[in-house]
Design a protein around this motif. Structure first.
Motif, short mmCIF file in Angstrom:
data_model
loop_
_atom_site.label_atom_id
_atom_site.label_comp_id
_atom_site.label_asym_id
_atom_site.label_seq_id
_atom_site.Cartn_x
_atom_site.Cartn_y
_atom_site.Cartn_z
N LYS A 82 0.85 -1.20 0.00
CA LYS A 82 0.00 0.00 0.00
C LYS A 82 0.88 1.26 0.00
O LYS A 82 0.66 2.19 -0.75
N TYR A 83 1.89 1.22 0.86
CA TYR A 83 2.81 2.36 0.99
C TYR A 83 3.53 2.63 -0.32
O TYR A 83 3.60 3.76 -0.80
N PHE A 84 4.07 1.55 -0.94
CA PHE A 84 4.83 1.72 -2.19
C PHE A 84 3.93 2.15 -3.35
O PHE A 84 4.32 2.98 -4.17
N ILE A 85 2.70 1.60 -3.39
CA ILE A 85 1.79 1.97 -4.49
C ILE A 85 1.37 3.44 -4.33
O ILE A 85 1.34 4.20 -5.30
N LYS A 87 3.07 5.76 -2.81
CA LYS A 87 4.25 6.59 -3.05
C LYS A 87 4.51 6.77 -4.55
O LYS A 87 4.93 7.84 -4.99
N THR A 88 4.26 5.74 -5.35
CA THR A 88 4.60 5.82 -6.78
C THR A 88 3.42 6.21 -7.66
O THR A 88 3.61 6.77 -8.73
N CYS A 89 2.19 5.89 -7.22
CA CYS A 89 1.03 6.10 -8.11
C CYS A 89 0.10 7.20 -7.66
O CYS A 89 -0.87 7.50 -8.35
N GLY A 90 0.33 7.76 -6.48
CA GLY A 90 -0.64 8.74 -5.99
C GLY A 90 -1.80 7.98 -5.36
O GLY A 90 -1.87 6.76 -5.43
N SER A 91 -2.72 8.71 -4.74
CA SER A 91 -3.80 7.99 -4.04
C SER A 91 -5.15 8.62 -4.31
O SER A 91 -5.68 9.35 -3.51
N PHE A 95 -9.42 5.74 -7.85
CA PHE A 95 -8.42 5.31 -8.83
C PHE A 95 -7.81 3.98 -8.41
O PHE A 95 -7.35 3.82 -7.29
N LYS A 96 -7.90 3.00 -9.29
CA LYS A 96 -7.27 1.71 -8.99
C LYS A 96 -6.49 1.25 -10.22
O LYS A 96 -7.07 1.07 -11.29
N PRO A 97 -5.17 1.06 -10.08
CA PRO A 97 -4.38 0.66 -11.25
C PRO A 97 -4.47 -0.84 -11.53
O PRO A 97 -4.84 -1.63 -10.66
N LYS A 98 -4.14 -1.21 -12.77
CA LYS A 98 -3.94 -2.63 -13.09
C LYS A 98 -2.57 -3.00 -12.55
O LYS A 98 -1.61 -2.27 -12.78
#
Length: 340
Positions: A82-85, A87-91, A95-98
């Protein structure tokens, strides 16, 4: 912040790498989490937490939530992801990435489900799993869709994955729990046994990186190593040589070489002929150990090369595979396709 729609994650025992479509690798940090035991709060993740390994007061623990290539602490892995996603993808809330996550080739259904659930809970919309050696081959620039056989040895932190790949799928493979972490453990055990010196994980890793070797060096190297004397209990410094470290690493190296040999024995003769022409490719952090290519070459009699930027191969391959998802999903050539 621009939202990333497709994310590739190399969820490694030693490091987590995150690849974002059109941006490349945006994060490469150790898989370590520091937690306050009293409040259950996360204090640090990644490099900052790694600095705390072996140095924390009683109420703080630095944990590595993945062991031997699989999740050993589900809750902490999910929080780390969760922390890394974030940090890299915004929150964004909606929004949910593949997400495409890499797993060792020998994982069980239960372990696959744990990875899938952790990635979904951490914010993934569609979560795909991919076998590490296939991702490593793609990341090393090999065209895996060809009918020619290629052999990849991915030496990570927790597992070494060895696979022969043809037509986009795995033909023969094995996964052994002998990799970077076991190299460190072997050095720690050797120092205790031979020098009566107790050293920590980080010192073991430092020795491996500085003078570790899998094949005799032309010039013997030495370095000073600090730890605690097991006899007196006081701090002590000893000098250790690369010859000694080669002796310390003998067991894990032997296991990896034998595993490579056994995969070659399972390989159909046509593909074995392809491999003897094209050679074996080594990827993963373990590929950085001095002389490991020569060691495997001696055992198999086949030319061995180390991939460019071996530590990033799996993450790059995961990212490239995301781009090919549609075509690969519609053209799954065999049951053992790389998507699980």
């Amino acid at each position: 912040m621009e939202m990333a729609s497709e994310v590739g994650i190399d969820l490694g025992t030693a490091n987590v790498l995150v690849y974002i479509k059109n941006k490349g690798i945006v994060l490469n940090e150790p898989s370590v989490v520091a937690i306050n035991k009293d409040t259950d709060d996360i204090l640090a993740v990644g490099e900052e937490a790694r600095q705390m390994l072996g140095r924390t007061p009683a109420n703080i623990i630095a944990v590595r939530p993945l062991r031997d290539g699989v999740i050993s602490d589900y809750d902490i892995t999910e929080r780390m992801l969760k922390y890394f996603i974030k940090k890299t993808c915004g929150s964004g809330r909606f929004f949910k990435p593949k997400i495409m996550v890499c797993v060792p080739s020998g994982v069980t259904e239960v372990e696959k489900r744990a990875v899938r659930e952790a990635a979904t809970q951490a914010g993934g919309k569609d979560v795909y799993l991919m076998e590490e050696p296939v991702a490593a081959a793609i990341g090393a620039g090999i065209d895996i869709a060809q009918p020619d056989g290629v052999m990849v040895i991915d030496i990570g932190g927790g597992t070494t994955d060895i696979a022969v790949i043809s037509l986009g799928g795995i033909v023969a493979s094995t996964s052994v729990k002998m990799a970077g972490d076991k190299f460190d453990d072997s050095i720690i055990k050797y120092m205790r046994k031979v020098h009566k010196l107790y050293i920590g994980e980080r010192t073991g890793e430092e020795i491996k990186k500085t003078i570790g070797t899998a094949y005799p060096r032309e010039e013997n190297m030495v370095m000073e190593c600090r730890g605690r004397d097991l006899v007196t209990g006081l701090p002590k410094t000893v000098e250790v040589s690369s010859e000694e470290i080669m002796e310390a690493l003998e067991e894990p190296l032997h296991t990896i070489c034998e595993a490579a040999h056994s995969v070659l024995e399972q390989t159909p003769p046509e593909l074995a002929a392809d491999i003897s022409n094209s050679g074996i490719v080594i990827t993963g952090g373990g590929a950085l150990l001095y002389g490991i290519d020569r060691r495997i070459q001696d055992r198999t009699g086949i030319q061995v090369r180390i991939a460019d930027d071996p530590t990033s191969c799996v993450a790059i391959g995961t990212g490239k595979a995301l781009n090919e998802l549609e075509s690969l999903e519609s053209n799954s050539l065999n049951r053992r396709a790389p998507y699980l």
